[in-house]
Scaffold this motif. Structure first.
Motif, mmCIF file in Angstrom:
data_model
loop_
_atom_site.group_PDB
_atom_site.id
_atom_site.type_symbol
_atom_site.label_atom_id
_atom_site.label_comp_id
_atom_site.label_asym_id
_atom_site.label_seq_id
_atom_site.Cartn_x
_atom_site.Cartn_y
_atom_site.Cartn_z
ATOM 1 N N SER A 100 1.130 -1.275 0.174
ATOM 2 C CA SER A 100 -0.227 -0.264 0.370
ATOM 3 C C SER A 100 0.529 1.044 0.252
ATOM 4 C CB SER A 100 -1.031 0.330 1.579
ATOM 5 O OG SER A 100 -1.567 -1.108 1.154
ATOM 6 N N ASP A 101 2.123 1.269 1.309
ATOM 7 C CA ASP A 101 2.514 2.400 1.082
ATOM 8 C C ASP A 101 3.164 2.519 -0.878
ATOM 9 O OD1 ASP A 101 1.471 2.693 3.560
ATOM 10 O OD2 ASP A 101 4.093 2.091 4.333
ATOM 11 N N GLN A 102 3.734 1.612 -1.219
ATOM 12 C CA GLN A 102 4.372 1.138 -2.223
ATOM 13 C C GLN A 102 3.784 1.643 -3.088
ATOM 14 O OE1 GLN A 102 6.350 -1.955 -3.503
ATOM 15 N NE2 GLN A 102 6.076 -1.305 -5.570
ATOM 16 N N LEU A 103 2.636 1.739 -3.858
ATOM 17 C CA LEU A 103 1.466 2.421 -5.205
ATOM 18 C C LEU A 103 1.232 4.043 -4.053
ATOM 19 C CD1 LEU A 103 -1.373 -0.684 -4.744
ATOM 20 C CD2 LEU A 103 0.957 -0.029 -5.806
ATOM 21 N N GLU A 150 1.316 6.670 -6.916
ATOM 22 C CA GLU A 150 0.567 8.068 -7.036
ATOM 23 C C GLU A 150 0.879 8.841 -6.679
ATOM 24 O OE1 GLU A 150 -3.209 9.611 -8.744
ATOM 25 O OE2 GLU A 150 -1.797 6.864 -8.130
ATOM 26 N N ALA A 151 1.606 9.359 -6.350
ATOM 27 C CA ALA A 151 2.422 10.932 -5.671
ATOM 28 C C ALA A 151 3.088 11.436 -6.576
ATOM 29 C CB ALA A 151 2.795 10.444 -4.037
ATOM 30 N N LEU A 152 3.737 10.599 -7.311
ATOM 31 C CA LEU A 152 5.384 11.016 -7.871
ATOM 32 C C LEU A 152 4.710 10.565 -8.904
ATOM 33 C CD1 LEU A 152 7.706 7.978 -7.119
ATOM 34 C CD2 LEU A 152 7.826 10.502 -6.977
ATOM 35 N N ARG A 153 3.871 10.223 -10.067
ATOM 36 C CA ARG A 153 2.516 10.175 -11.498
ATOM 37 C C ARG A 153 1.868 11.368 -10.448
ATOM 38 N NH1 ARG A 153 -2.563 10.914 -12.795
ATOM 39 N NH2 ARG A 153 -2.707 10.703 -10.568
#
Length: 442
Positions: A270-273, A277-280
């Motif tokens: 979850s943290d990785q996704l 998403e924040a980077l995207r």
């Protein structure tokens, strides 16, 4: 230490540290020194190969980026010289985390990655698991009751792991679960036992691998290649929210070289996704206003123009009037606050199918997907103008600016993206030149 025989189970596990930076080797030795391991160091891939040929290591901790032989090349050579049991390699890298680079490492025999700066507790945990497994493997090799000792001695190790771990029967039924697996899925361990592991899979994964574990492709890959990996999927239980996971499935061979079961190891990603998403989002949105940036604006336009069912729509180019004097007189903080407020007002003024993007500085673009006529586009432009010219109070200052808006319609004023943009831009500059007319049509 060197005088002890290979069959002496009291020998301390050996760990090889490979890094061309002495300070890194010193740091790893300081972190791992409390584990009671026999630590060896190598400053290059060639030196590591030499040590591997002379020692039996429980695992290798290796930097990816090294001169001459890099970590991938060294791991490949080590795998070629390994015996029946592969030598576990954990890569340490400060490079990018792309899936292609990770798979390259796994193809060379690596079992895991750590990213700099290395977390002390995570490093200790992973090394302890590998060295404990190595110690168990030595004892099991000397035992005539291998299966009993696997079930007995590895149980405590698996229960202490941070990853979720399932032991599976040959037909995929869960007959062991560690506390971490139940905790990650939000249930009690007994509720998982006796269930087919495929019952945890979401529909997309089930469609890919099938409901019948015994006939599934992933079971075949795990037996043939030793491991099957799924880097992003979901585990689901009735009444529970889905858990995004990455997992691996490994076959367990019996003394007769027959598959006696499987081990499935999974992590909550979850943290990785969320980080992805924040980077995207940061790559697609203006940092100051939160509006879509020029790249997303261009992509939106291209979709509208190239759609199979493309119909007329409007495009506005908008430039703020009087913004620069405000920015110069009151400072960048006041100017930034004004831009954020006006960006929010414009986004709130638009309909659901329409969108506004910040193209740079005090220039904005608006795609009016809901408009099919110039009159409709003009109505929205007037509402935007009204929202922009209303005063904005920032730190007690009442700031106010105007706007020049150019309107172009597809396909009337441009049948492709470039010509449509030029028409809207030209109309905007015509509005700027007009005294008292702030909206112009191409």
């Amino acid at each position: 230490m060197e005088g002890r025989t290979r069959g002496d189970s009291r020998i301390r596990p050996k760990l090889l540290l490979v890094d061309d930076v002495p300070a890194n080797l010193l740091a790893y030795r300081a972190i791992l020194g409390k584990l009671g391991l026999d630590l060896h160091e190598a400053a290059s891939g060639h030196e590591a190969l030499s040590l591997v040929l002379r020692h039996e290591f429980a695992a290798i901790l290796m930097d990816v980026q090294m001169p001459d032989l890099d970590g991938y090349e060294t791991a490949e050579l080590i795998r070629e010289h390994a015996g029946e049991v592969p030598l576990p390699v954990i890569f340490i890298t400060a490079g990018d985390r792309s899936e292609a680079r990770e798979f390259r490492g796994y193809d060379t025999g690596a079992i895991d990655y750590l990213f700099k700066p290395v977390n002390d507790k995570l490093l200790i945990s992973k090394v302890r698991v590998l060295t404990d497994l190595w110690s168990h493997r030595r004892r099991l090799a000397e035992s005539t009751d291998m299966l009993r000792r696997v079930n007995g001695q590895l149980s405590g190790l698996l229960r202490g792991a941070a990853e979720g771990i399932f032991g599976l029967t040959p037909d995929g039924m869960i007959d062991f679960t560690n506390p971490a697996a139940a905790r990650l899925l939000g249930v009690e361990p007994p509720s998982l036992l006796g269930q087919p592991v495929t019952s945890l899979f979401n529909q997309a994964l089930r469609d890919r691998v099938g409901d019948d574990f015994a006939a599934s492709e992933m079971r075949g890959v795990a037996i043939k290649d030793g491991i099957y990996r799924s880097t992003q999927t979901e585990f689901m239980l009735p009444g529970r929210p889905p858990v995004p996971v990455a997992f691996s499935l490994s076959a367990v061979d019996s003394a007769q070289q027959q598959t006696s079961g499987f081990v499935l190891v999974f992590n909550d990603i979850s943290d990785q996704l969320s980080a992805q998403e924040a980077l995207r989002r940061s790559a697609e949105h203006d940092e100051l206003t939160g509006l879509p940036n020029r790249r997303i604006f261009q992509r939106h336009l291209e979709r509208c123009v190239s759609s199979d069912a493309s119909s007329a729509f409007g495009l506005l180019y908008l430039d703020l009037n009087g913004f620069k004097p405000i920015n110069d007189q009151y400072g960048h903080d006041a100017g930034d606050g004004l831009l954020k407020t006006l960006g929010w007002r414009m986004a709130r003024t638009l309909r659901g199918d329409d969108s506004v993007a910040r193209l740079g500085g005090d220039e904005f673009g608006v795609v009016l997907a809901s408009c099919t006529t110039v009159a409709q586009a003009r109505q929205i432009a007037d509402r935007l103008l009204e929202a922009i010219t209303a005063p904005v109070v920032i730190d007690g200052l009442a700031l106010q600016c105007g706007a020049s808006i150019g309107i172009a319609m597809f396909p009337e004023h441009g049948a492709d993206v470039d010509s449509l943009v030029r028409a809207a831009d030209k109309a905007m500059y015509a509005a700027k030149r007009s005294r008292g007319e702030s909206v112009a049509i191409a």
